[in-house]
Design an enzyme around this catalytic site. Structure first.
Site, short mmCIF file in Angstrom:
data_model
loop_
_atom_site.label_atom_id
_atom_site.label_comp_id
_atom_site.label_asym_id
_atom_site.label_seq_id
_atom_site.Cartn_x
_atom_site.Cartn_y
_atom_site.Cartn_z
N HIS A 163 -10.09 1.57 0.39
CA HIS A 163 -9.64 2.91 0.76
C HIS A 163 -10.80 3.89 0.83
O HIS A 163 -10.83 4.79 1.68
CB HIS A 163 -8.60 3.43 -0.24
CG HIS A 163 -7.19 3.02 0.07
ND1 HIS A 163 -6.56 3.36 1.23
CD2 HIS A 163 -6.29 2.30 -0.67
CE1 HIS A 163 -5.31 2.87 1.22
NE2 HIS A 163 -5.13 2.22 0.08
N CYS A 196 0.86 -1.19 0.00
CA CYS A 196 0.00 0.00 0.00
C CYS A 196 0.89 1.23 0.00
O CYS A 196 1.82 1.34 0.81
CB CYS A 196 -0.91 0.01 1.23
SG CYS A 196 -2.01 1.46 1.29
N HIS A 227 -8.73 -3.52 -3.27
CA HIS A 227 -7.83 -2.74 -2.41
C HIS A 227 -8.21 -1.26 -2.45
O HIS A 227 -8.29 -0.59 -1.40
CB HIS A 227 -6.39 -2.94 -2.88
CG HIS A 227 -5.36 -2.20 -2.09
ND1 HIS A 227 -4.42 -2.83 -1.31
CD2 HIS A 227 -5.11 -0.88 -1.95
CE1 HIS A 227 -3.64 -1.93 -0.73
NE2 HIS A 227 -4.03 -0.73 -1.12
N GLU A 228 -8.46 -0.73 -3.65
CA GLU A 228 -8.77 0.70 -3.79
C GLU A 228 -10.16 1.02 -3.24
O GLU A 228 -10.37 2.08 -2.63
CB GLU A 228 -8.63 1.15 -5.24
CG GLU A 228 -7.24 0.98 -5.83
CD GLU A 228 -6.14 1.54 -4.93
OE1 GLU A 228 -6.35 2.60 -4.30
OE2 GLU A 228 -5.08 0.90 -4.83
#
Length: 507
Positions: A473, A427, A469-470
Site C-alpha cells: 500500500h 483488502c 500487504h501493508e
C-alpha cells in the site's frame, strides 16, 4: 498613547499565540513541520509562540491556510496589527514583555494530581463533563489559581469543516454553564481565552467570602462541570496528562437505547499508539450503559482517548449489515479503490525531525483500526496503511491474531525467501472480494523507530503476508497486481475462509 498600546499588545499577541497553538495541536503538526509548510524557520515559529517576535502577515496567512483554520488565525493577526501598527506587522522585534500562554506547563510544576476522575454523560442531546482532581502543592509557594481548557472538535481529522461549524455556531459561555468548587467552597474564575471552539479559564482559589490558597504541603479536591450540545461535540473524549498524575479514572454514561460501542486509544511521546492496555469495563442497569476505566501513574504527556459509536435512527432503518462490505468500510473512513492516493508512493518521514507527525498518523491509524474491528472480525489478523485513511505518509499498522500491534514507519522489504505460497487475502479498500495472492513465506523488513534508528525485522508466514500487504500500500500497489495472470478475485459471498486463520503446514 504608548502606555495604552503596551497594555493592549500582550493581550492581542497572547490571543494570536493561543489561536496558532490550538490549530497546530488540532492538526498534530510540530513547530518544525509547520515551518517547512509555511516557508519559515523553526526558530521563527518558536519565537512567535514564545511571544518574543511579532508574526508577519505572510506567516499568519500561510499558517492559516496550511492549518485550515478558516481565517481564525488571520483574525487574531489583525488584532495584533491593529494594536502594534504597520512596523510591528512586518515582523520586527517587540520589546514589551509578553506573558506566554502554555496550558501544558501552567500552573507550575509545584502541583501534583493525586487523582483525576473524569466523567462524561449523554442525555437528551447534551454532553455533560465533570472533572474532579485531587491536587497537592509540593512546592514552596501558595497556589492561587488553576488553568483548565474546554475544547471541542465535531469533525476530528477535518479541522476546516469543524472551524466552519464553530464560526457559524460558536461555543458559548451560556451553553457551557461552567461551575466549580474547591472542597465545599465555590470557586470564581477568570477567562484567559475565549475562542469559537475552545475556552481557557483560570479557576481561582477564592470566592465572594475571600481567598483560600492551596498552601505548600496541602491537598484539596477541585470539581468543575460544564455541558456541550451534541451538535458541537464529537464522538471522542480525550484526557491529556499535563501534570504529574498518580491515578486517572474515566467514566462514561450513555443511554442503553443508543446501543453505544466504546473503545480506547493511548498515545505517548513515542509513535506507539495502541488500544488501552486493560479493558474498559461495561455495565448496564436501569436503561443506562456505564463504561469505566482507570490507570496508575500515567506518564507525562500521555493522552488517553475514548471514542464511541451510537446507533443512529438512520441505522435503525438501514443497519450496517445491509451495506456491502466495501460500503461498510467507506462509511467508517476507509479510502476505497479508485482514489488516486492508493496508487501513489507514500512520502517517508524524516525522523526524528517529523516524530510528532509520525505519532499523529499512528494514533489516527489506531483509531481507524479500532473502528474497523467493530464491524468485522479478523481471525487472520489485520492491517491498515496511512494511504487507506487518506494520509500519504509511510506508516502502517499490523494487528496480529492475538491483538498485538506492530508499528511500521518507513518500511521496505530488503530480502524475501524463495519459498512462496498462495492464499486468499482481503483488502479494506475493496472488501467485496477476496483474491488468491502468492507471497514469500518470509520477508526481512527495514524500518525505523520514532528516533530514526534503523531496525530490521524478520516476518514469517501469516505475518509476512500481512506486513507485505501493508507495505505494498505504501508503494501504491493493491494485491491485484500480485495475482497470477488470468486469476481474478472472487465475491466475498463465495469465500469460505472467514473466521479461520491461514493454513501453514508444519515445515
Amino acid at each position: 498613547m504608548k502606555r495604552d498600546e503596551d497594555e493592549e499588545t500582550p493581550q492581542a499577541l497572547s490571543a494570536f499565540i493561543a489561536e496558532l497553538r490550538h490549530w497546530r495541536e488540532v492538526t498534530g503538526l510540530s513547530q518544525k513541520a509547520l515551518a517547512r509548510l509555511v516557508g519559515y524557520t523553526p526558530s521563527y515559529i518558536s519565537k512567535v509562540e514564545r511571544g518574543s517576535l511579532v508574526p508577519s502577515r505572510e506567516f499568519a496567512e500561510n499558517a492559516d491556510r496550511h492549518l485550515r483554520a478558516g481565517n481564525a488565525i488571520i483574525r487574531r493577526w489583525k488584532d495584533v496589527n491593529q494594536t502594534l501598527g504597520e512596523n510591528a506587522a512586518k515582523g520586527h522585534q517587540h520589546d514589551t514583555p509578553v506573558p506566554v500562554d502554555d496550558p501544558q506547563s501552567k500552573p507550575s510544576a509545584a502541583l501534583v494530581v493525586e487523582h483525576e476522575r473524569a466523567e462524561l454523560s449523554f442525555d437528551s442531546g447534551l454532553f455533560k463533563t465533570r472533572i474532579r482532581r485531587q491536587l497537592r502543592n509540593v512546592g514552596a509557594e501558595p497556589v492561587t489559581r488553576y488553568l483548565i481548557r474546554i475544547a471541542v472538535d465535531r469533525y476530528p481529522g477535518d479541522p476546516e469543516r469543524s472551524n466552519q461549524l464553530y464560526r457559524k455556531f460558536p461555543l458559548t459561555w451560556e451553553e457551557i454553564g461552567l461551575s466549580a468548587v474547591c472542597g465545599d467552597e465555590p470557586m470564581t474564575w477568570r477567562v484567559q481565552h475565549d475562542r469559537d471552539a475552545f475556552k481557557e479559564v483560570w479557576l481561582l482559589f477564592e470566592n465572594a467570602d475571600g481567598r483560600f490558597p492551596l498552601y505548600p504541603g496541602e491537598s484539596t479536591w477541585i470539581d468543575y462541570v460544564y455541558t456541550v450540545s451534541a451538535d458541537k461535540w464529537g464522538p471522542w473524549w480525550q484526557r491529556a496528562i499535563r501534570l504529574p498524575t498518580q491515578r486517572l479514572s474515566l467514566a462514561l454514561d450513555f443511554p442503553e437505547g443508543l446501543q453505544p460501542v466504546v473503545w480506547g486509544i493511548e498515545t505517548s511521546m513515542t509513535a506507539e499508539a495502541s488500544p488501552f492496555k486493560t479493558p474498559i469495563y461495561r455495565e448496564t442497569r436501569d436503561g443506562r450503559v456505564y463504561f469505566t476505566w482507570s490507570t496508575e501513574d500515567p506518564p507525562l504527556h500521555a493522552r488517553y482517548r475514548i471514542e464511541w459509536k451510537f446507533k443512529s435512527p438512520k441505522e435503525e432503518s438501514s443497519p450496517m449489515e445491509t451495506l456491502s462490505p466495501s460500503e461498510q468500510m467507506r462509511s467508517i473512513g476507509i479510502v476505497q479503490e479508485g482514489d488516486p492516493i492508493l496508487t501513489e508512493t507514500a512520502r517517508p518521514f524524516d525522523l526524528p525531525t517529523e516524530a510528532e507527525d509520525a505519532r499523529r498518523v499512528v494514533a489516527q491509524l489506531v483509531s481507524n483500526l479500532e473502528r474497523v474491528s467493530q464491524v468485522h472480525s479478523f481471525a487472520k489478523g489485520m492491517g491498515l496503511a496511512a494511504p487507506q485513511i487518506g494520509i500519504g505518509r509511510a506508516a502502517a499498522l499490523v494487528r496480529t491474531p492475538t491483538g498485538e500491534i506492530v508499528t511500521l514507519l518507513n518500511p521496505r522489504v530488503i530480502n524475501e525467501s524463495s519459498e512462496t505460497d498462495e492464499q486468499y487475502e482481503g483488502c479494506l479498500s475493496f472488501f467485496d472480494v477476496r483474491g488468491m495472492v502468492p507471497r514469500p513465506l518470509s520477508i526481512e523488513v527495514e524500518h525505523q523507530d520514532i528516533d530514526g534508528n534503523a531496525r530490521i525485522t524478520l516476518f514469517e508466514e501469516g505475518m509476512a503476508r500481512l506486513v507485505g500487504h501493508e507495505i505494498d500500500h505504501l508503494y501504491g500497489q493493491l494485491y491485484r497486481v500480485r495475482m497470477r495472470a488470468g486469476v481474478e478475485p472472487i465475491p466475498v459471498s463465495q469465500y469460505k475462509g472467514t473466521g479461520q486463520q491461514w493454513n501453514y503446514p508444519t515445515r
